[in-house]
Design an enzyme around this catalytic site. Structure first.
Site, mmCIF file in Angstrom:
data_model
loop_
_atom_site.group_PDB
_atom_site.id
_atom_site.type_symbol
_atom_site.label_atom_id
_atom_site.label_comp_id
_atom_site.label_asym_id
_atom_site.label_seq_id
_atom_site.Cartn_x
_atom_site.Cartn_y
_atom_site.Cartn_z
ATOM 1 N N LYS A 148 -0.106 17.652 34.613
ATOM 2 C CA LYS A 148 1.054 18.423 34.167
ATOM 3 C C LYS A 148 1.316 19.543 35.178
ATOM 4 C CE LYS A 148 3.955 21.097 31.875
ATOM 5 N NZ LYS A 148 4.428 22.365 32.416
ATOM 6 N N SER A 190 4.033 14.647 32.428
ATOM 7 C CA SER A 190 3.847 15.724 31.438
ATOM 8 C C SER A 190 3.836 15.160 30.029
ATOM 9 C CB SER A 190 4.999 16.726 31.530
ATOM 10 O OG SER A 190 5.091 17.242 32.822
ATOM 11 N N ASP A 226 4.501 18.720 37.365
ATOM 12 C CA ASP A 226 5.768 19.196 36.785
ATOM 13 C C ASP A 226 6.098 20.591 37.324
ATOM 14 O OD1 ASP A 226 7.026 20.975 34.820
ATOM 15 O OD2 ASP A 226 6.720 19.519 33.239
ATOM 16 N N ASN A 227 5.153 21.538 37.166
ATOM 17 C CA ASN A 227 5.418 22.920 37.574
ATOM 18 C C ASN A 227 5.705 22.983 39.075
ATOM 19 O OD1 ASN A 227 4.113 22.808 35.088
ATOM 20 N ND2 ASN A 227 3.219 24.825 35.274
ATOM 21 N N HIS A 247 12.934 21.583 25.288
ATOM 22 C CA HIS A 247 14.250 21.301 25.901
ATOM 23 C C HIS A 247 14.770 19.902 25.535
ATOM 24 C CE1 HIS A 247 13.282 24.828 28.294
ATOM 25 N NE2 HIS A 247 12.153 24.252 28.655
ATOM 26 N N HIS A 288 9.585 30.888 32.006
ATOM 27 C CA HIS A 288 9.992 30.412 30.674
ATOM 28 C C HIS A 288 10.945 31.342 29.933
ATOM 29 C CE1 HIS A 288 9.666 27.741 27.253
ATOM 30 N NE2 HIS A 288 9.666 28.821 26.506
ATOM 31 N N CYS A 336 9.728 21.605 39.996
ATOM 32 C CA CYS A 336 10.549 22.747 40.450
ATOM 33 C C CYS A 336 11.031 22.539 41.884
ATOM 34 C CB CYS A 336 9.768 24.050 40.336
ATOM 35 S SG CYS A 336 9.469 24.518 38.612
ATOM 36 N N GLN A 381 1.461 14.838 26.557
ATOM 37 C CA GLN A 381 1.869 15.276 25.214
ATOM 38 C C GLN A 381 1.552 14.196 24.178
ATOM 39 O OE1 GLN A 381 2.777 17.918 23.764
ATOM 40 N NE2 GLN A 381 3.794 19.287 25.205
ATOM 41 N N SER A 417 19.391 24.722 27.546
ATOM 42 C CA SER A 417 18.797 23.562 28.225
ATOM 43 C C SER A 417 19.168 22.207 27.622
ATOM 44 C CB SER A 417 17.272 23.710 28.230
ATOM 45 O OG SER A 417 16.776 23.699 26.898
ATOM 46 N N GLU A 477 3.248 22.762 25.836
ATOM 47 C CA GLU A 477 3.722 22.245 27.115
ATOM 48 C C GLU A 477 3.549 23.197 28.297
ATOM 49 O OE1 GLU A 477 5.062 19.315 27.798
ATOM 50 O OE2 GLU A 477 6.268 19.616 29.591
ATOM 51 N N ASN A 501 -0.368 21.970 29.367
ATOM 52 C CA ASN A 501 0.001 22.516 30.674
ATOM 53 C C ASN A 501 -1.120 22.371 31.691
ATOM 54 O OD1 ASN A 501 1.894 24.217 32.380
ATOM 55 N ND2 ASN A 501 0.029 25.448 32.441
ATOM 56 N N HIS A 555 13.753 18.924 35.441
ATOM 57 C CA HIS A 555 13.039 18.057 36.384
ATOM 58 C C HIS A 555 13.457 16.602 36.212
ATOM 59 C CE1 HIS A 555 10.725 21.575 36.832
ATOM 60 N NE2 HIS A 555 9.641 21.244 36.168
ATOM 61 N N SER A 591 15.693 22.472 20.435
ATOM 62 C CA SER A 591 15.416 22.815 21.827
ATOM 63 C C SER A 591 14.682 24.148 21.856
ATOM 64 C CB SER A 591 16.706 22.915 22.635
ATOM 65 O OG SER A 591 16.368 23.108 23.997
ATOM 66 N N ASP A 638 6.940 24.077 23.247
ATOM 67 C CA ASP A 638 7.145 24.428 24.655
ATOM 68 C C ASP A 638 7.492 25.914 24.694
ATOM 69 O OD1 ASP A 638 7.989 24.895 27.254
ATOM 70 O OD2 ASP A 638 9.145 23.041 27.414
HETATM 71 P P1 NAI Z 1 1.113 30.726 37.206
HETATM 72 O O1 NAI Z 1 0.283 31.621 36.390
HETATM 73 O O2 NAI Z 1 0.497 29.581 37.947
HETATM 74 O O3 NAI Z 1 1.948 31.559 38.297
HETATM 75 C C1 NAI Z 1 2.577 32.780 38.075
HETATM 76 C C2 NAI Z 1 2.294 33.653 39.304
HETATM 77 O O4 NAI Z 1 3.068 34.840 39.225
HETATM 78 C C3 NAI Z 1 0.825 34.086 39.413
HETATM 79 O O5 NAI Z 1 0.280 33.676 40.649
HETATM 80 C C4 NAI Z 1 0.880 35.595 39.261
HETATM 81 O O6 NAI Z 1 -0.113 36.243 40.047
HETATM 82 C C5 NAI Z 1 2.289 35.919 39.745
HETATM 83 N N1 NAI Z 1 2.831 37.180 39.243
HETATM 84 C C6 NAI Z 1 2.702 37.751 38.012
HETATM 85 N N2 NAI Z 1 3.358 38.905 37.949
HETATM 86 C C7 NAI Z 1 3.938 39.101 39.158
HETATM 87 C C8 NAI Z 1 4.772 40.099 39.700
HETATM 88 N N3 NAI Z 1 5.129 41.175 38.976
HETATM 89 N N4 NAI Z 1 5.197 39.968 40.985
HETATM 90 C C9 NAI Z 1 4.837 38.891 41.729
HETATM 91 N N5 NAI Z 1 4.048 37.890 41.253
HETATM 92 C C10 NAI Z 1 3.607 37.992 39.979
HETATM 93 O O7 NAI Z 1 2.241 30.162 36.213
HETATM 94 P P2 NAI Z 1 3.196 28.891 36.481
HETATM 95 O O8 NAI Z 1 2.580 27.689 35.938
HETATM 96 O O9 NAI Z 1 3.643 28.942 37.874
HETATM 97 O O10 NAI Z 1 4.403 29.254 35.486
HETATM 98 C C11 NAI Z 1 5.259 30.358 35.704
HETATM 99 C C12 NAI Z 1 6.335 30.403 34.618
HETATM 100 O O11 NAI Z 1 7.174 29.239 34.740
HETATM 101 C C13 NAI Z 1 5.807 30.361 33.197
HETATM 102 O O12 NAI Z 1 6.649 31.148 32.382
HETATM 103 C C14 NAI Z 1 5.946 28.900 32.805
HETATM 104 O O13 NAI Z 1 5.961 28.723 31.421
HETATM 105 C C15 NAI Z 1 7.245 28.551 33.481
HETATM 106 N N6 NAI Z 1 7.495 27.139 33.805
HETATM 107 C C16 NAI Z 1 8.811 26.808 34.023
HETATM 108 C C17 NAI Z 1 9.155 25.520 34.360
HETATM 109 C C18 NAI Z 1 10.577 25.163 34.577
HETATM 110 O O14 NAI Z 1 10.893 23.992 34.673
HETATM 111 N N7 NAI Z 1 11.474 26.108 34.663
HETATM 112 C C19 NAI Z 1 8.139 24.442 34.499
HETATM 113 C C20 NAI Z 1 6.790 24.918 34.286
HETATM 114 C C21 NAI Z 1 6.486 26.213 33.963
#
Ligand code: NAI
Length: 466
Positions: free
Chosen positions: A222, A395, A226-227, A53, A337, A231, A399, A81, A192, A217, A387, A76, A133
């Protein structure tokens, strides 16, 4: 010389620079890297392709990599983003960047391709490092090299896959052998996010990862910051900027209670929404319940809730049958993501009314409408600015340390996916304490011996989960 960047408006550079100056004061980890490594230039010779991003915070990261000696080209990792003033400031500073907020998918993959095009050195080497990322830059090179080896890429299963295949064919026609050569030159990748890390482990399992990768990650500093805390600040920011809706009193459903889900639920609860959580994992479901949230199924609440946020990193979580059942003007967004968490493709034949950039109202056959944020792409970066700097500093310090490790010691690593050692994780945290006035207590030698650690750390065993 022809200009070597694509940005919306280079005149935005001065505004970008002012915001960069502020961000630097909130990114102590990155500034400490400049102070510690700026003179030694450990990244000299590194030609880093960044696919992340293109925000103000990323601009501070880019300038840190450059100060440490790297040559950098940037795209990006998401079509919505980019902060155009950040991209302009980086381009004006002489680092090639290819990113515009609202670029098309075709432009997106073309810009990623452009970010690989370093002028070759005397050994014919262009790009030699990737900072990724979500894994798109890694995917581009590896998939392209497989296509060059004669593998059939198969029938695309999505619009994006169609665009990727077309871009790969274009590059193969323009520069035969380019993907294979680039793959051989890459010394390593630092990744990332959760979704990109899943892709890396999967590649490694299939024997398709030809270089070492550092999973940034899963540094504690991180994903547990960050996550989660990122958020917590940026989710409601995105919903508010998009809709100006009153959050207090609304019923919001958060799908997934991993790190991003925990931060998202806290964000909505902090704004006064009544939050419900859905989960598939009993451990995360129990955590959500004991944090005070009702845990239920989407089907149970789909017709009564006001706001729906997916955080799972999984696909088809909010499906067309759910959106058809939602009440009029329900808000639907994703903070994971990729955009396949919501079945946006199945809404294509519906009536769309664009309200403003990255906000659409879509009419269901019944006549009820939903508000879809960022066309189902991550809304905290599409509808707001992602963020805050402080958490991104943690984070991005990871990196920088990962890039230094891979560039200076890459040959000590076999292809595979690695995590930075705990002493570096603790170092990243330590670098962020002063800025917020945190005072650390100190272990006496007797205390350290009693709990079996060094008084200087690491303070926890590898299996500790925080
Ligand atoms: P995580 O693996 O810690 O959490 C995902 C959760 O979703 C798990 O607990 C899993 O059991 C649950 N899950 C999976 N399928 C499901 C369903 N059908 N119904 C309900 N729950 C379900 O992963 P994390 O770190 O929380 O990341 C989640 C996503 O967010 C990833 O795609 C990551 O790359 C992205 N992300 C986005 C950020 C942002 O700023 N927008 C920042 C960091 C990560």
């Amino acid at each position: 010389m022809a200009k070597d960047y694509v940005v919306k408006d280079i005149e935005l550079a001065a505004f970008g620079r002012k915001e960069l100056d502020i961000a630097e004061t909130e990114m102590p980890g990155l500034m400490a890297c400049r102070a510690e490594f700026g003179e030694a230039k450990p990244l000299k010779g590194a030609r880093i392709v960044g696919s992340l991003h293109m925000t103000i915070q990323t601009a501070v990261l880019i300038e840190t990599l450059v100060e440490l000696g790297a040559d950098v080209r940037w795209a990006s990792c998401n079509i919505f983003s980019t902060q155009d003033h950040a991209a302009a400031a980086i381009a004006a500073g002489g680092t090639p960047v290819f990113a515009i907020k609202g670029q098309s998918l075709e432009e997106h993959w073309d810009y990623l391709d452009k970010s690989f095009l370093f002028p070759e050195d005397e050994n014919g080497v262009g790009a030699n490092m990737i900072l990724d990322d979500g894994g798109d830059a890694t995917l581009y090179v590896l998939l392209g090299a497989r296509a060059e080896a004669g593998e059939d890429l198969g029938v695309p299963t999505s619009e994006e896959e169609e665009v990727i295949h077309a871009q790969i064919k274009k590059r193969m026609a323009a520069s035969p052998g380019w993907f294979t050569k680039t793959r051989e030159n890459i010394k390593g990748v630092s990744e990332e996010t959760t979704t990109g890390v899943h892709r890396l482990y999967d590649l490694h399992k299939k024997g398709q990862l030809p270089f070492p990768a550092i999973n940034v990650n899963d540094s504690v500093t991180k994903s547990k910051f960050d996550n989660k805390y990122g958020c917590k600040e940026s989710l409601v920011d995105g919903i508010r900027r998009a809709t100006d809706t009153m959050m207090a009193g609304k019923v919001a459903v958060v799908m997934g209670y991993g790190d991003v889900g925990k931060g998202s639920a806290a964000s909505l609860a902090g704004a006064g929404a009544r939050v419900k959580v859905t989960e598939v994992d009993p451990i995360c479901a129990l955590q959500a319940a004991m944090d005070g949230f009702e845990v239920t199924t989407l089907e149970d609440v789909v017709s009564t809730a006001d706001v729906f946020i997916t955080t799972t990193g999984n696909k088809d979580v909010i499906r067309i049958e759910h959106m058809r059942e939602m009440k009029d003007m329900a808000i639907v967004g994703n903070i994971g993501h990729f955009d396949n968490e919501i079945q946006v493709a199945s809404l294509k034949n519906h009536k769309w009314t664009n309200i403003k950039d990255q906000v659409d109202m879509i009419e269901m056959p019944s006549g009820s409408r939903i508000i879809l944020l960022s066309e189902g792409r991550l809304l905290n970066l599409g509808n707001a600015t992602g963020h805050p700097s402080f958490v991104m500093s943690a984070s991005f310090t990871n990196q920088v340390l990962a890039q230094i490790e891979l560039w200076t010691k890459g040959e000590e690593y076999q292809p595979g996916v690695y995590i930075l050692p705990k002493h570096l994780d603790e170092k990243v945290a330590r670098l962020h304490l002063d800025r917020i006035g945190v005072k650390l207590s100190k272990l006496s030698d007797e205390q350290a011996a009693y709990i079996g650690v060094s008084a200087e750390g690491p303070f926890k065993p590898e299996h500790y989960r925080y």
